[in-house]
Design an enzyme around this catalytic site. Structure first.
Site, PDB file in Angstrom:
ATOM      1  N   LYS A 151      24.593  12.299  28.743  1.00 49.24           N
ATOM      2  CA  LYS A 151      25.771  12.157  29.607  1.00 49.24           C
ATOM      3  C   LYS A 151      25.914  13.411  30.436  1.00 49.24           C
ATOM      4  O   LYS A 151      25.632  14.500  29.937  1.00 49.24           O
ATOM      5  CB  LYS A 151      27.030  11.926  28.769  1.00 49.24           C
ATOM      6  N   HIS A 267      18.484  -2.212  25.868  1.00 46.73           N
ATOM      7  CA  HIS A 267      19.900  -2.102  26.219  1.00 46.73           C
ATOM      8  C   HIS A 267      20.346  -3.461  26.732  1.00 46.73           C
ATOM      9  O   HIS A 267      19.534  -4.261  27.189  1.00 46.73           O
ATOM     10  CB  HIS A 267      20.078  -1.009  27.273  1.00 46.73           C
TER      11      HIS A 267
HETATM   12  C1  CAP Z   1      27.599   4.489  25.266  1.00 43.49           C
HETATM   13  C2  CAP Z   1      26.903   3.829  26.394  1.00 43.49           C
HETATM   14  C3  CAP Z   1      26.321   2.419  26.184  1.00 43.49           C
HETATM   15  C4  CAP Z   1      27.241   1.448  25.554  1.00 43.49           C
HETATM   16  C5  CAP Z   1      26.979   0.016  25.824  1.00 43.49           C
HETATM   17  C6  CAP Z   1      27.862   3.791  27.529  1.00 43.49           C
HETATM   18  O1  CAP Z   1      28.172   5.714  25.675  1.00 43.49           O
HETATM   19  O2  CAP Z   1      25.824   4.582  26.821  1.00 43.49           O
HETATM   20  O3  CAP Z   1      25.851   1.972  27.400  1.00 43.49           O
HETATM   21  O4  CAP Z   1      27.073   1.664  24.193  1.00 43.49           O
HETATM   22  O5  CAP Z   1      27.672  -0.746  24.903  1.00 43.49           O
HETATM   23  O6  CAP Z   1      27.467   4.173  28.621  1.00 43.49           O
HETATM   24  O7  CAP Z   1      28.954   3.331  27.331  1.00 43.49           O
HETATM   25  P1  CAP Z   1      29.386   6.400  24.902  1.00 43.49           P
HETATM   26  P2  CAP Z   1      27.148  -2.154  24.419  1.00 43.49           P
HETATM   27  O8  CAP Z   1      28.876   6.784  23.540  1.00 43.49           O
HETATM   28  O9  CAP Z   1      29.725   7.603  25.737  1.00 43.49           O
HETATM   29  O10 CAP Z   1      30.481   5.392  24.822  1.00 43.49           O
HETATM   30  O11 CAP Z   1      25.849  -1.952  23.734  1.00 43.49           O
HETATM   31  O12 CAP Z   1      28.226  -2.643  23.531  1.00 43.49           O
HETATM   32  O13 CAP Z   1      26.989  -2.984  25.639  1.00 43.49           O
HETATM   33 MG    MG Z   2      25.210   3.524  28.516  1.00 46.75          MG
END
Ligand code: CAP
Ligand code: MG
Length: 411
Positions: A151, A267
């Site tokens: 991030k 993903h």
């Molecule tokens: C998590 C994440 C993922 C999500 C997607 C985001 O980041 O990288 O893409 O986990 O969720 O960008 O949100 P954080 P899912 O840890 O900062 O939340 O697999 O439920 O679609």
């Molecule tokens: Mg993500």
């Protein structure tokens, strides 16, 4: 004009000669009529009787309604309706998850589950590595894998991405990955990023820590295998695909390509467009089953109600089970990600068990002490859960965890 009843006539169905789908149906029609319309539209019928349909065609290829319980309709599609060698998953989806969603007579239809017969399952190779393979690579037989998503999602240079990965690994994380929106932007070209991250991973290995990073190679169909090979040649130890935007066929092409020798992290960005509505769309469960057939090695399944994304304990649990259940294919590593931080890990692991990859972006990069301490806080929370020690107690001797609990609290 010929039309036939798509309701089952009472004859026993050979389940291993059919694809069995469960649909939740919301309609003003009598549910039997709605079920018949659905079975007809997806197999040998249409909105009216047709002169070209005969009983033989109907008996051989017509989908049959085999059960109706409340709003749940179970339909059996004969194996012969599918064209696996050439049509593959795209054709399967056109049958079991195609026009039916648009039928005017149905207010809502949700594909809740699918079971494939062994004849179809056998045509798919499943994961090359899977959960066990990933554990072997990382030399981590039992504890949950703990990872991060670099991030901010976009904006870091290759050098800063590599620095993030090194810090995360130094803090004890086993996995990291690109975010789903990062591929090859000018500020972070994939070649430079992959090479820089590979150096970090090598350095960590020299220091005695094994870690892998999934490089996002999501791209157009005709380029994806080549990009996977290129990423490997630049030092990628894992590749990542956004399966909903790239397609299941992309995952399968990578998994079945003999030159791709690294695990595939899958993903599911965009899945919320069709999984979130409880009465319309497709639940995550069929997606999970198909990703496993196609050869994804790790797949996002949700956080069992612990994180920021919709899902919930019951649904995410069935996704997780579909990754790890007994099958002719290797198991898939279930990835729990989305709004995870140390204070939710104990609760999440209670629901998920230890055979998961827990991932946090904000929950690592948001730590007041920086990425390394954020990673330490995550690992400490996992250690506490794994050892069965109360997390608050554990935090008394682990300041990084203490800081995380102070900032984000405990669930
Ligand atoms: C998590 C994440 C993922 C999500 C997607 C985001 O980041 O990288 O893409 O986990 O969720 O960008 O949100 P954080 P899912 O840890 O900062 O939340 O697999 O439920 O679609
Ligand atoms: Mg993500």
């Amino acid at each position: 004009m010929r039309s036939y009843s798509y309701m089952h006539t009472g004859k026993k169905i050979d389940r291993d000669a059919h694809v069995i789908c469960r649909y939740r149906v919301t309609t003003d029609l009598p549910i039997e009529k709605a079920a018949e319309a659905l079975a007809a539209e997806q197999s040998t019928g249409t909105w009216t009787g047709i002169s070209t349909l005969d009983e033989k065609i109907f008996r051989s290829y017509g989908a049959k309604v085999i059960d109706i319980t409340g709003d749940m309709v179970t339909i059996a599609f004969p194996e012969e309706d599918f064209s696996i060698e050439v049509g593959g998953i795209p054709q399967i989806l056109s049958v079991i998850a195609g026009n039916l969603f648009g039928l005017e007579a149905l207010h809502g239809v949700r594909l809740e589950d699918v079971d494939f017969p062994s004849g179809i399952m056998k045509k798919y190779k499943g994961p090359k590595f899977g959960a066990d393979g990933l554990r072997k690579i990382l030399d981590r037989p039992e504890k949950p894998l703990v990872g991060t998503i670099v991030k901010p999602k976009i904006g870091l240079s290759p050098k800063d991405t590599a620095k993030y990965v090194y810090e995360a690994g130094s803090g004890g994380l086993t996995n990291s990955k690109d975010d789903e929106t990062l591929v090859d932007q000018a500020f972070c070209p994939i070649e430079d990023r992959t090479k820089a991250v590979a150096e970090s991973l090598d350095r960590l290995e020299e220091e005695g820590h094994k870690m892998i990073h999934a490089v996002n190679i999501s791209t157009n169909g005709e380029k994806i295998v080549q990009l996977g090979e290129d990423a490997q040649s630049w030092g990628a130890k894992q590749i990542m695909v956004d399966v909903i935007t790239c397609g299941f066929a992309a995952v399968q092409a990578l998994a079945e390509d003999p030159s791709i020798k690294v695990p595939i992290h899958v993903h599911r960005t965009m899945h919320g467009a069709f999984t979130k509505d409880p009465l319309h769309g497709i639940s995550m469960l069929p997606i999970t089953k198909i990703v496993r057939m196609c050869g994804g090695d790790a797949l996002h399944v949700g956080t069992l109600g612990a994180g920021k994304m919709a899902g919930g304990e019951k649904d995410d649990r069935s996704n997780l089970d579909a990754c790890l259940s007994e099958s002719m294919h290797r198991t898939v590593m279930p990835v729990c990600s989305g709004g995870i931080y140390p204070g939710v890990i104990g609760k999440m692991i209670e629901a998920s068990g230890f055979n998961v990859q827990i991932q946090a972006g904000g929950g690592v990069a948001g730590h007041p002490g920086g990425v390394r301490k954020g990673a330490m806080g995550m690992c400490q929370a996992v250690d506490a859960a794994f050892e069965g020690i109360n997390v608050v107690k554990y935090a008394e001797s682990h300041p990084e965890l203490r800081e995380a609990l102070d900032l984000w609290g405990l669930k």
